[in-house]
Design an enzyme around this catalytic site. Structure first.
Site, PDB file in Angstrom:
ATOM      1  N   SER A  52       2.441   9.273   3.885  1.00  0.00           N
ATOM      2  CA  SER A  52       1.590   8.074   4.783  1.00  0.00           C
ATOM      3  C   SER A  52       1.923   8.051   6.369  1.00  0.00           C
ATOM      4  O   SER A  52       1.209   7.386   6.906  1.00  0.00           O
ATOM      5  CB  SER A  52       2.297   6.749   4.359  1.00  0.00           C
ATOM      6  OG  SER A  52       1.724   6.385   3.259  1.00  0.00           O
ATOM      7  N   PHE A 110       3.377  -7.871  -7.074  1.00  0.00           N
ATOM      8  CA  PHE A 110       3.402  -9.120  -6.794  1.00  0.00           C
ATOM      9  C   PHE A 110       4.896  -9.737  -6.620  1.00  0.00           C
ATOM     10  O   PHE A 110       5.726  -9.239  -7.112  1.00  0.00           O
ATOM     11  CB  PHE A 110       2.662 -10.022  -7.451  1.00  0.00           C
ATOM     12  CG  PHE A 110       0.862  -9.776  -7.278  1.00  0.00           C
ATOM     13  CD1 PHE A 110       0.548 -10.240  -6.210  1.00  0.00           C
ATOM     14  CD2 PHE A 110       0.331  -8.782  -8.241  1.00  0.00           C
ATOM     15  CE1 PHE A 110      -1.109  -9.989  -6.111  1.00  0.00           C
ATOM     16  CE2 PHE A 110      -0.855  -8.502  -8.016  1.00  0.00           C
ATOM     17  CZ  PHE A 110      -1.718  -8.988  -6.896  1.00  0.00           C
ATOM     18  N   TYR A 158       0.659  -3.818   2.329  1.00  0.00           N
ATOM     19  CA  TYR A 158       0.537  -2.405   2.453  1.00  0.00           C
ATOM     20  C   TYR A 158      -0.569  -1.986   1.276  1.00  0.00           C
ATOM     21  O   TYR A 158      -0.393  -2.062   0.306  1.00  0.00           O
ATOM     22  CB  TYR A 158       1.799  -1.835   2.591  1.00  0.00           C
ATOM     23  CG  TYR A 158       1.583  -0.371   3.042  1.00  0.00           C
ATOM     24  CD1 TYR A 158       2.165  -0.091   4.290  1.00  0.00           C
ATOM     25  CD2 TYR A 158       1.269   0.755   2.184  1.00  0.00           C
ATOM     26  CE1 TYR A 158       1.963   1.406   4.638  1.00  0.00           C
ATOM     27  CE2 TYR A 158       1.359   2.111   2.333  1.00  0.00           C
ATOM     28  CZ  TYR A 158       1.885   2.322   3.987  1.00  0.00           C
ATOM     29  OH  TYR A 158       1.755   3.736   4.198  1.00  0.00           O
ATOM     30  N   SER A 159      -1.613  -1.394   1.980  1.00  0.00           N
ATOM     31  CA  SER A 159      -2.725  -0.934   0.786  1.00  0.00           C
ATOM     32  C   SER A 159      -3.359   0.503   1.446  1.00  0.00           C
ATOM     33  O   SER A 159      -3.998   0.344   2.281  1.00  0.00           O
ATOM     34  CB  SER A 159      -3.755  -1.966   0.697  1.00  0.00           C
ATOM     35  OG  SER A 159      -4.755  -1.651  -0.083  1.00  0.00           O
ATOM     36  N   ASN A 160      -3.268   1.343   0.671  1.00  0.00           N
ATOM     37  CA  ASN A 160      -3.820   2.728   0.753  1.00  0.00           C
ATOM     38  C   ASN A 160      -5.349   2.507   0.959  1.00  0.00           C
ATOM     39  O   ASN A 160      -5.862   3.292   1.815  1.00  0.00           O
ATOM     40  CB  ASN A 160      -3.375   3.636  -0.419  1.00  0.00           C
ATOM     41  CG  ASN A 160      -1.739   4.095  -0.387  1.00  0.00           C
ATOM     42  OD1 ASN A 160      -1.388   4.468   0.894  1.00  0.00           O
ATOM     43  ND2 ASN A 160      -1.227   3.776  -1.276  1.00  0.00           N
ATOM     44  N   GLY A 296       6.754   8.898   5.338  1.00  0.00           N
ATOM     45  CA  GLY A 296       5.687   9.071   4.205  1.00  0.00           C
ATOM     46  C   GLY A 296       6.468   9.876   3.093  1.00  0.00           C
ATOM     47  O   GLY A 296       7.051  10.688   3.226  1.00  0.00           O
TER      48      GLY A 296
END
Length: 346
Positions: A52, A110, A158-160, A296
């Site tokens: 990341s 979640f 956080y979302s790729n 990352g």
């Protein structure tokens, strides 16, 4: 420092290479093994999959295009990528700061502990398909087919997927590949000869330490070398390759204003109120002040990148280890990182 990195390796990592710059100069060292079953230490400036940390490079390119007037930071993403039907409330800024609410294609966990899976990136299924090619459009469509995590701008997660969309945005507005734009805007100006945007290429390039993956087959545990695999499954969420020297050059140039004008740099380093994440970077408080960072990890390789806001001190590191579906080294990784930060910036 040598004693510290040796002790860190002994907590469960295969090897570690580290580079520190400060007012006294440079220190470079490595500990552990480059390859299981052999005696050589990791190369002092070996190539590594940086995971990341890729996001900081992508965010920088987006902001450079904002500076060129090609992209509007607070404009709707849908203006440039209408074919995906992205919620028009989602802006470019929301992609870079992870406030879009778009589903993470590698899966979502979640608050209540429930999990919604994404693509297969763990266990035997990933191992058997590790040379498969995923198109970035495929990953985005998979994510957009899932319910949004929250309303655009209402929260942080956080979302790729955000950074795969950012890649497609870069390519759409410039008519060139992300790799070409990276070369034009970052690699060539800074002389980053060992930093690569591989897309689908499976090789890491020499020299490098080896990455491993442990998984279960018919009830038996198996460990294999996964240094070479097709990183298109993570795309621009984390596919890049670099070295500790190149990461030092990049992050130092970024904080010193060589890549972005002051107003945009200030926006990049402005943290969100919930999580100290700016635009492609974390803004971390230490006992000696703020540092700009992104780390990352990806399938047995990991990279650390830290720099004080004035550029006077940097820490860049590369780890190689045996990864697994349970992410069993996650806690030792966090502990090792915390220790290094205290040693260098405390």
């Amino acid at each position: 420092m040598q004693k510290t990195i040796q002790e860190i390796v002994e907590t469960g990592f295969t090897g570690l290479q580290m580079r520190v710059h400060d007012e006294r100069g440079e220190w470079v060292g490595s500990a552990g093994l480059s390859e299981l079953g052999k005696s050589a230490a990791p190369p002092l400036d070996g190539r590594v999959r940086i995971g990341s940390n890729t996001k900081t490079f992508v965010a920088t390119v987006v902001l450079q295009l904002v500076d060129e007037g090609v992209i509007e930071l607070d404009g709707p993403v849908d203006d440039h990528l209408p074919e995906f039907g992205i919620d028009r409330r989602i802006t470019v800024r929301m992609l870079l700061q992870h406030t879009s609410g778009i589903f993470n294609f590698t899966g979502e966990v979640f608050e209540d502990g429930s999990v919604v899976p994404g693509i297969a990136w763990q266990g035997e299924e990933w191992v058997n398909n590790r040379f498969r090619t995923y198109l970035p459009e495929e990953l985005v469509r998979l994510a957009l087919a899932k319910p949004a995590r929250f309303e655009p701008g209402a929260d942080w997660s956080y979302s790729n997927t955000n950074y795969v969309i950012a890649r497609l945005l870069i390519e759409k507005v410039t008519g060139r590949s992300l790799a070409e734009e990276m070369q034009r805007l970052i690699f060539e100006p800074l002389g980053l000869a060992d930093t690569v945007v591989p897309t689908t290429e499976t090789e890491v390039g020499e020299p490098h330490a080896h990455a491993y993956y442990r998984y279960e087959v018919d009830g038996a545990e198996k460990t294999i070398d996964v240094t070479h695999h097709n990183p298109s499954w993570i795309s621009s969420g984390g596919d890049m390759i670099s070295t500790t020297a190149d990461l030092h050059t990049f992050i130092t140039a970024l904080v010193s204003g060589k890549l972005l004008p002051s107003p945009l740099l200030a926006e990049m380093f402005e943290p969100h109120t919930k999580v100290p994440y700016g635009l492609g970077v974390f803004v971390q408080e230490t006992s000696s002040g703020k540092v700009i960072t992104h780390n990352g990890g990806i399938m047995g390789h990991a990279a650390l990148m830290y720099c004080t806001v004035d550029g006077s001190k940097t820490l860049t590191a590369a780890l190689n280890y045996v990864d697994d579906a349970g992410l069993s080294l996650a806690v030792p990784f966090q502990q090792a990182t915390a220790r290094l930060i205290e040693e260098i910036f405390g």
